[in-house]
Design an enzyme around this catalytic site. Structure first.
Site, PDB file in Angstrom:
ATOM      1  N   LYS A 181     115.579  44.331   3.665  1.00 16.69           N
ATOM      2  CA  LYS A 181     116.957  44.695   3.335  1.00 16.69           C
ATOM      3  C   LYS A 181     117.803  43.451   3.578  1.00 16.69           C
ATOM      4  O   LYS A 181     117.966  43.004   4.700  1.00 16.69           O
ATOM      5  CB  LYS A 181     117.468  45.843   4.196  1.00 16.69           C
ATOM      6  CG  LYS A 181     118.932  46.209   3.891  1.00 16.69           C
ATOM      7  CD  LYS A 181     119.541  47.089   4.955  1.00 16.69           C
ATOM      8  CE  LYS A 181     121.028  47.310   4.680  1.00 16.69           C
ATOM      9  NZ  LYS A 181     121.819  46.047   4.819  1.00 16.69           N
ATOM     10  N   GLY A 242     124.197  48.345  16.145  1.00 15.26           N
ATOM     11  CA  GLY A 242     123.429  48.616  14.930  1.00 15.26           C
ATOM     12  C   GLY A 242     121.949  48.758  15.212  1.00 15.26           C
ATOM     13  O   GLY A 242     121.285  49.654  14.675  1.00 15.26           O
ATOM     14  N   GLU A 262     115.848  42.616  18.157  1.00 16.65           N
ATOM     15  CA  GLU A 262     116.509  41.682  19.064  1.00 16.65           C
ATOM     16  C   GLU A 262     117.997  41.986  18.974  1.00 16.65           C
ATOM     17  O   GLU A 262     118.609  41.846  17.914  1.00 16.65           O
ATOM     18  CB  GLU A 262     116.226  40.247  18.647  1.00 16.65           C
ATOM     19  CG  GLU A 262     116.817  39.213  19.599  1.00 16.65           C
ATOM     20  CD  GLU A 262     117.297  38.003  18.861  1.00 16.65           C
ATOM     21  OE1 GLU A 262     118.510  37.709  18.943  1.00 16.65           O
ATOM     22  OE2 GLU A 262     116.470  37.349  18.207  1.00 16.65           O
ATOM     23  N   CYS A 299     122.037  33.819  19.066  1.00 18.73           N
ATOM     24  CA  CYS A 299     121.634  34.870  19.999  1.00 18.73           C
ATOM     25  C   CYS A 299     121.316  34.280  21.370  1.00 18.73           C
ATOM     26  O   CYS A 299     121.298  35.012  22.366  1.00 18.73           O
ATOM     27  CB  CYS A 299     120.435  35.636  19.458  1.00 18.73           C
ATOM     28  SG  CYS A 299     119.138  34.583  18.782  1.00 18.73           S
ATOM     29  N   GLU A 385     127.890  41.059  25.603  1.00 18.95           N
ATOM     30  CA  GLU A 385     127.906  39.897  24.722  1.00 18.95           C
ATOM     31  C   GLU A 385     129.177  39.869  23.873  1.00 18.95           C
ATOM     32  O   GLU A 385     129.606  40.885  23.339  1.00 18.95           O
ATOM     33  CB  GLU A 385     126.684  39.921  23.797  1.00 18.95           C
ATOM     34  CG  GLU A 385     126.614  38.741  22.847  1.00 18.95           C
ATOM     35  CD  GLU A 385     125.479  38.844  21.844  1.00 18.95           C
ATOM     36  OE1 GLU A 385     124.999  37.786  21.396  1.00 18.95           O
ATOM     37  OE2 GLU A 385     125.092  39.974  21.491  1.00 18.95           O
TER      38      GLU A 385
END
Length: 502
Positions: A181, A242, A262, A299, A385
């Site tokens: 996707k 998400g 992750e 990240c 975060e």
């Protein structure tokens, strides 16, 4: 030659459009229309992947290695076009995109080399012992591919963690077809890489259903993918919110499947006393450089810095001076820029500013704040975060409080020690804590930059990732999409070729 996107999905070798479309939102350059994914396309792609799996899972290691190398070659052949549309869509500079392309193709070639070697199959043989009481049968074990895999493109890495990135490369290396996707933040970049994979499929004679690419600007396609009964695993890099939603969908299926997500990390860095005393200003400059690299959109961005109270004022001043030289940067999307402003504003209400600047539109300026260990441990939101160039300095009164803070952290992708020889005793006390908290522990460096190598781990305890025993970078990533199968007294002719003759 400039790449003009088709604006279509690639489903088992066929480019397919649709009535419903969405428009790209590039940082600069032309806007393009793209077909919006539909559930029926997921069904077609999954059916084709299942049919392809029956063939692809039984290809030889050499055939799959040649396929991975062909993908790398086709991406490189489109290199200038990939860079051009990638910079337009993401605002990432040309050098960054070129480096990321090299990482992506290098990863494909590394995986090809790795599967040729065959050690990843973990082959084992316990020979029959017919005279033993009770007799032992002949037992042979090998890792086998699990089936079609769904992969979600990442916003911040349009190449290395997207269409042909680590999840796709490792699944294909394992022998699993892939349905990607694409991320709507860089649909043209996703499409040109899908085109390269399609060309490699044709060049190497792989079944068309081994790869499909679906554009998607809504949650509908993602939900349909993870819930489709033919999908056997999911790879994801993105936000905690998400990713957790998809993880829950995977767990709620009639047949639950692994979700390799992750999700986020603040990547704590601990500055130990001797290092602080010897090179405080240099550490501050290094931290600011890592924190603000490409607008902090990594990240592994080191968003938390823990240091002793003694010398903290001088450190903060050095960090503030270094931040003055950091220019405003464009973020990947308008939505991410807004989220950054919201997150920095939230932290700014709870901590004292070291360097504070307003950001507008799609642009971001760095913000650094400071607080004490007691306040950090008391308020969980300070440990969440903030995606972008924002950092939090936390001061500790002594070694015991630094260790207490480390114990209070959630799971992380990385944890860093800035240390000198005089810090060895404290570092030894921290190590047992940090290795439980992070997938990668490093000394005297910065976590931005993840080497693609056999010994790399890019993962960690939740919420850094949803599977603490896996990595999304490095050759061990292939193992996510394999499962052990034991063969008992099976005739040689019926065994997988890689088990015969053992």
């Amino acid at each position: 030659m400039t790449y003009i996107p088709k604006g279509k999905h690639l489903i088992a070798g066929e480019w397919i459009g649709g009535d419903r479309t969405f428009r790209s939102a590039p940082a600069h350059g032309p806007v393009h229309d793209f077909a919006s994914g539909q559930v029926d396309l997921v069904n077609r792609a999954a059916d084709a992947a299942e049919q392809a799996f029956e063939i692809y899972a039984h290809t030889t290691r050499e055939e799959r290695a040649a396929f991975l190398e062909a993908i790398a070659d086709e991406i490189d052949a489109r290199g200038d076009q990939v860079t051009e549309i990638g910079t337009q869509e993401t605002a990432l500079p040309e050098g960054r995109l070129q480096g990321e392309r090299g990482r992506t193709t290098g990863q494909l070639r590394l995986f090809a080399q790795h599967i040729r070697d065959g050690a990843y199959l973990d082959r084992r043989h316990d020979g029959a012992l017919p005279d033993r009481q009770p007799p032992r049968p002949d037992l042979r074990l090998i890792q086998r591919p699990i089936g079609p895999v769904a992969v979600f493109g990442a916003s911040n890495f349009p190449l290395a963690f997207s269409t042909a990135g680590g999840d796709t490369a490792s699944a294909l290396a394992a022998g699993c077809p892939v349905i990607v996707k694409g991320h709507p933040a860089h649909p043209g970049t996703g499409e040109i890489i899908a085109e390269a994979i399609h060309a490699a499929i044709q060049k190497t004679g792989m079944p068309a259903g081994v790869f499909s690419f679906i554009h998607g600007d809504t949650h509908e396609v993602g939900k349909a993918l993870v819930e489709h009964p033919l999908i056997k695993a999911v790879g994801f890099t993105g936000s905690l919110r998400g990713g957790r939603a998809l993880f829950d969908l995977c767990a709620a299926r009639p047949e639950p499947i692994p979700f390799f997500g992750e999700l986020g990390s603040i990547n704590p860095c601990f500055v130990l006393p001797a290092a602080m005393q010897a090179r405080s200003a240099a550490i501050a400059e290094g931290w600011v450089g890592s924190l603000t690299l490409f607008a902090g959109q990594f990240c592994t961005n080191p968003g938390l810095l823990v240091l002793p109270e003694e010398g903290a004022d001088a450190f903060a001043e050095a960090a503030a001076r270094a931040l003055e030289a950091v220019a405003e940067q464009v973020m990947l999307t308008d939505g991410m820029a807004q989220s950054y402003r919201d997150g920095a504003g939230r932290v700014g209400k709870l901590a004292s500013p070291v360097a504070q600047a307003d950001s507008h539109g799609r642009n971001a300026r760095p913000n650094v704040y400071r607080t004490g260990a007691e306040d950090f441990l008391r308020d969980h939101t300070l440990g969440e975060e903030v995606f972008g160039p924002m950092g939090l300095i936390v001061t500790t009164r002594d070694a015991d409080q630094m260790i207490q803070l480390a114990r209070g952290l959630e799971g992380q992708l990385t944890a860093t020690l800035q240390m000198d020889d005089g810090d060895t005793e404290l570092a030894a006390r921290l190590m047992p804590v940090l290795e439980r908290k992070a997938g990668r522990v490093l000394a005297n460096g910065w976590p931005t930059g993840v080497e693609v190598a056999d010994a790399m781990v890019h993962g960690g305890p939740y919420p850094a990732s949803t599977n603490f025993g896996a990595t999304s970078v490095g050759t061990m990533a292939i193992r996510r999409f394999l499962r052990p199968v034991s063969y008992q007294n099976i005739p040689e002719a019926l065994l997988p070729p890689d088990l015969r003759g053992m």
